[in-house]
Design an enzyme around this catalytic site. Structure first.
Site, short mmCIF file in Angstrom:
data_model
loop_
_atom_site.label_atom_id
_atom_site.label_comp_id
_atom_site.label_asym_id
_atom_site.label_seq_id
_atom_site.Cartn_x
_atom_site.Cartn_y
_atom_site.Cartn_z
N GLU A 126 32.02 39.48 43.46
CA GLU A 126 31.91 40.08 42.13
C GLU A 126 33.10 40.98 41.80
O GLU A 126 33.60 40.98 40.68
CB GLU A 126 30.61 40.89 42.07
CG GLU A 126 30.42 41.66 40.78
CD GLU A 126 29.15 42.51 40.78
OE1 GLU A 126 28.40 42.47 41.77
OE2 GLU A 126 28.93 43.21 39.78
N ASP A 150 29.28 50.46 44.96
CA ASP A 150 28.75 49.15 44.57
C ASP A 150 29.70 48.01 44.95
O ASP A 150 30.36 47.46 44.07
CB ASP A 150 28.50 49.13 43.05
CG ASP A 150 27.72 47.91 42.62
OD1 ASP A 150 27.37 47.09 43.50
OD2 ASP A 150 27.47 47.77 41.42
N GLU A 161 18.86 50.58 37.82
CA GLU A 161 19.42 49.80 36.72
C GLU A 161 18.33 49.19 35.84
O GLU A 161 18.36 48.01 35.51
CB GLU A 161 20.35 48.70 37.27
CG GLU A 161 21.52 49.26 38.05
CD GLU A 161 22.53 48.21 38.49
OE1 GLU A 161 22.12 47.07 38.73
OE2 GLU A 161 23.71 48.54 38.59
O1 GCW Z 1 26.88 45.21 41.67
C1 GCW Z 1 25.81 45.34 40.79
C2 GCW Z 1 25.83 44.10 39.97
C3 GCW Z 1 24.50 43.75 39.38
C4 GCW Z 1 23.47 43.76 40.51
C5 GCW Z 1 23.43 45.15 41.12
C6 GCW Z 1 22.46 45.24 42.30
C7 GCW Z 1 21.57 42.34 40.82
O2 GCW Z 1 26.80 44.26 38.97
O3 GCW Z 1 24.61 42.49 38.79
O4 GCW Z 1 22.20 43.35 40.08
O5 GCW Z 1 24.70 45.47 41.61
O6 GCW Z 1 22.93 45.17 43.42
O7 GCW Z 1 21.27 45.39 42.10
#
Ligand code: GCW
Length: 739
Positions: free
Chosen positions: A430, A402, A328
């Site tokens: 989240e 995720d 990311e």
């Molecule tokens: O779930 C996603 C989140 C990001 C997060 C990423 C990760 C810290 O939306 O905010 O970043 O995973 O785990 O690196």
């Protein structure tokens, strides 16, 4: 077994929360009434977590007082003092009067706490402690000089502290303590919280206020909250904390911040907690003046070595680094043509002399490779199995996408036998309704930990991979993305405290039972009255399935609003990457719905061991909770219930909403057992949850019906609004979004 007297209650008695506070009980001594009055002045706001130490019922308090009349615990160093102070404070509050303190046992009811080295009376008992290791403890009812006594013994002061908290837990849960013979040792070595906290106190995916770390005022101002944080963590066995976000700012590695980290380490140390930081891989360029961060470059290696030396000079027990690399947009070794192993090993080498470790995240997916995102971590990491230094753990999220409401276990578990794999759970919700939805995560953690990878035949559970027992790794770890913030109740909601709690308990012992943990948490946090505990535990245990049902039933996933992840948005498409859209994941068409990950689709199933892959690959055998995770099904295909896919989908959406309505009913009938402040907030949050659950159902059905073209099953209410309405809703200020 419970003390039977503890929960006896006459219908005309005052409500439990009032009884606990001591109101109206003429038999109590005047000072107790006064103390109770003072207590009611201070509203119940959740700050005390499960360490509330509310007075136990008078009829049982006497028994406990007799057995725990005198605390014999050395206090010659900070850890010993933490244990002794906690016992004196906890037993005092629970039992109405503080126990006596003595250097040596005398008379009946002594509680000996310590190690053979710290307390001669423990040495004389000649207990078998070797198998308890560094952090374990035993609690036993013993005879000391003809008197009944209780001993909490360990090999280290930290072990004794854990034992002290366990003993308090027994009293809080009204367990009998007259014939104790308990032995406990953690099954996992590193039990760590990950704070996604930025240095300006913003918390990524945080729903409970700002970061508790007041970086600006550190190191000079040590907020008393830090100590309470450490106490709460120690009480559930957490022994590490990563202070800053994995989307890291290199500033944390500068000298002023190292001072601040050292100050926090000083608060954590007496509670057996080590501090770690998230390291930004490009730090040598950003704060070191180098023109590369290539892990094989000698100048880069020297820079990290000097940085490690600098940190350990200030924090001798510094835990190590957590790294999010090449994921990311974060920098990483691949930016310099190197591998994850090259990057991790370079950091591991500089930490090794100090006993530090590297937690290297496997949450990676490339923007160049348009392969099923489910497969990418496995593809990138498995070839490097065996290449990591022995102080590296690869930290793997519980599922391959995720932190979705429900995911099958990550195929990396069991696929890298030569590498210790650390579990990463998300505690902050989240994708599970933020802090307002009541979703107890215990059943979700349990489901993943008990899943069978078949890596070494049947019974090779994820728990055995993670605790190191499957492959004989000495190093093992579980991480949880924290849900802690500056909100008075720490977690944003009273019930989210249970998720912090269950994380710690399962990190200590990944074989524990989610229901049993909910039970002990509810007793400590609210009341031990079974008329409260039973329905509340039931409600907690059904809450995860309810959320999965109203958000992403049948294995659907990643359908939340773009960016902030608040609310339903299965229509999200376009933008920078396909796998940041909802349509990529649900693949709905006029014909059907679901992501084909079978051998004839993306073939993600083949990343699992054959017995698992066969089950996941077969639409008739795959657990229906994962049907659309692995299969694209026609709308009219039959499911196990006999209903067509479309009907089953609608059925599950409604089932989830119905379950939330039942949770609300349950809670509203429990007001007499809970103080009004906490009861009210939970009640209001459940109302929000019910509204949002219905929103999820309605918006999702309105959207998917445009594909299925099928009528709603009989008795199902149509969405009250048009699809355009649901699509028009925007939430630019939803909390926790990436800044
Ligand atoms: O779930 C996603 C989140 C990001 C997060 C990423 C990760 C810290 O939306 O905010 O970043 O995973 O785990 O690196």
């Amino acid at each position: 077994m419970l003390h039977t007297t503890a929960n006896r209650r006459h219908p005309s008695d005052p409500p439990a929360w009032r009884r606990r506070a001591g109101w109206g009980r003429a038999a109590l001594a005047c000072w107790l009434v006064l103390a109770a009055c003072l207590q009611t002045v201070h509203a119940e706001d959740g700050y005390d977590l499960w360490l509330r130490y509310a007075p136990v019922e008078a009829e049982v308090a006497a028994d406990y007082r007799a057995r725990l009349a005198q605390v014999v615990a050395p206090a010659t160093n900070p850890t010993q003092r933490s244990a002794r102070d906690e016992l004196v404070r906890g037993l005092g509050d629970l039992l109405g009067s503080a126990p006596a303190q003595a250097d040596a046992p005398g008379g009946a009811g002594a509680l000996l706490v310590g190690t053979p080295a710290s307390l001669p009376a423990i040495r004389r008992l000649r207990l078998e402690l070797d198998s308890l290791g560094e952090e374990g403890y035993l609690i036993r009812s013993v005879d000391v000089g003809g008197n009944a006594a209780t001993v909490v013994a360990a090999n280290s002061d930290t072990g004794a502290l854990y034992g002290a908290f366990h003993l308090l837990r027994l009293v809080q849960a009204r367990q009998p303590i007259d014939a104790l013979d308990l032995r406990e040792a953690p099954k996992v070595r590193l039990r760590v919280l990950n704070h996604w906290d930025d240095l300006d106190r913003y918390v990524e995916r945080g729903y409970s206020g700002q970061s508790i770390w007041d970086w600006h005022r550190l190191p000079d101002w040590l907020d008393p909250r830090y100590t309470d944080y450490a106490r709460a963590n120690a009480s559930i066995g957490i022994n590490g904390t990563v202070l800053n976000n994995v989307n890291a700012n290199a500033q944390i590695l500068t000298a002023p911040y190292i001072e601040k980290v050292a100050a926090l380490a000083g608060v954590m140390r007496p509670y057996g907690i080590r501090v770690y930081v998230s390291a930004r891989f490009s730090a040598p360029m950003e704060i070191g003046g180098l023109d590369t961060a290539d892990p094989l470059d000698p100048a880069v290696r020297r820079w990290w070595q000097a940085k490690a030396d600098e940190i350990y000079a200030r924090v001798p027990d510094f835990g190590g680094f957590l790294v999010k690399a090449n994921s990311e947009g974060q920098p990483g070794p691949q930016d310099f043509g190197r591998t994850h192993a090259d990057g991790a090993n370079m950091l591991a080498e500089v930490l090794a002399p100090y006993g530090g470790i590297v937690m290297w995240r496997a949450f990676v997916y490339s923007d160049e490779e348009p392969d099923d995102r489910h497969k990418q971590a496995y593809t990138e990491f498995v070839p490097h199995d065996g290449e990591f230094r022995d102080n590296v753990l690869v930290q793997v999220k519980n599922g391959a996408i995720d932190f979705q409401p429900r995911e099958p276990f990550h195929p990396l578990f069991g696929a890298m036998p030569k590498t210790p794999l650390m579990m990463e759970f998300q505690i902050t919700k989240e994708y599970l309704g933020f802090a307002t939805h009541l979703v107890y995560l215990g059943p979700m953690y349990e489901e993943v930990l008990r899943a069978d990878t078949h890596a070494r035949g049947a019974g090779s559970t994820v728990a055995k991979v993670v605790d190191g027992s499957l492959e004989g790794h000495a190093l093992s770890g579980i991480a949880g993305v924290a849900n802690i913030g500056t909100d008075r109740n720490w977690s944003g909601s009273h019930f989210d405290q249970a998720n912090w709690y269950v994380f710690g308990r399962m990190a200590w012992d990944p074989y524990l039972d989610a229901r049993a943990i909910a039970d002990e948490w509810a007793r400590m946090t609210f009341t031990a009255d079974p008329a409260f505990v039973e329905p509340v535990v039931e409600m907690m245990m059904t809450s995860h399935q309810a959320a999965v049902d109203y958000m992403t039933p049948l294995g659907l996933h990643h359908l939340m609003g773009r960016g902030h992840h608040y609310g339903p948005a299965p229509w999200v498409e376009g933008g920078p990457r396909a796998d940041w859209t909802s349509v990529y994941f649900h693949r709905a068409t006029k014909e059907g719905i679901g992501f084909d990950r079978t051998t004839s689709g993306s073939d993600a199933v083949s990343q699992y061991a054959p017995p698992v892959a066969e089950v996941f690959n077969d639409p008739a055998r795959v657990p229906e909770d994962f049907l659309l995770w692995f299969h694209h099904r026609k709308w009219n295909d039959r499911t196990a219930s006999g209903r067509a896919v479309w009907d089953e989908l609608v059925h599950r959406y409604s089932r989830g909403v119905g379950q939330v309505a039942r949770m609300r009913d349950t809670w509203s009938g429990l007001d007499e057992y809970v103080d009004p402040e906490r009861h009210h907030q939970v009640d209001r949050f459940l109302a929000i949850q019910q509204k949002e659950a219905k929103w999820w159902r309605d918006a999702s059905i309105a959207y998917f019906q445009t594909f299925s073209g099928l009528p709603l099953p009989e008795g199902e209410a149509p969405p009250p609004q048009s699809l355009e309405y649901y699509k028009s809703l925007e939430f630019p200020n939803a909390p926790g979004n990436t800044q």
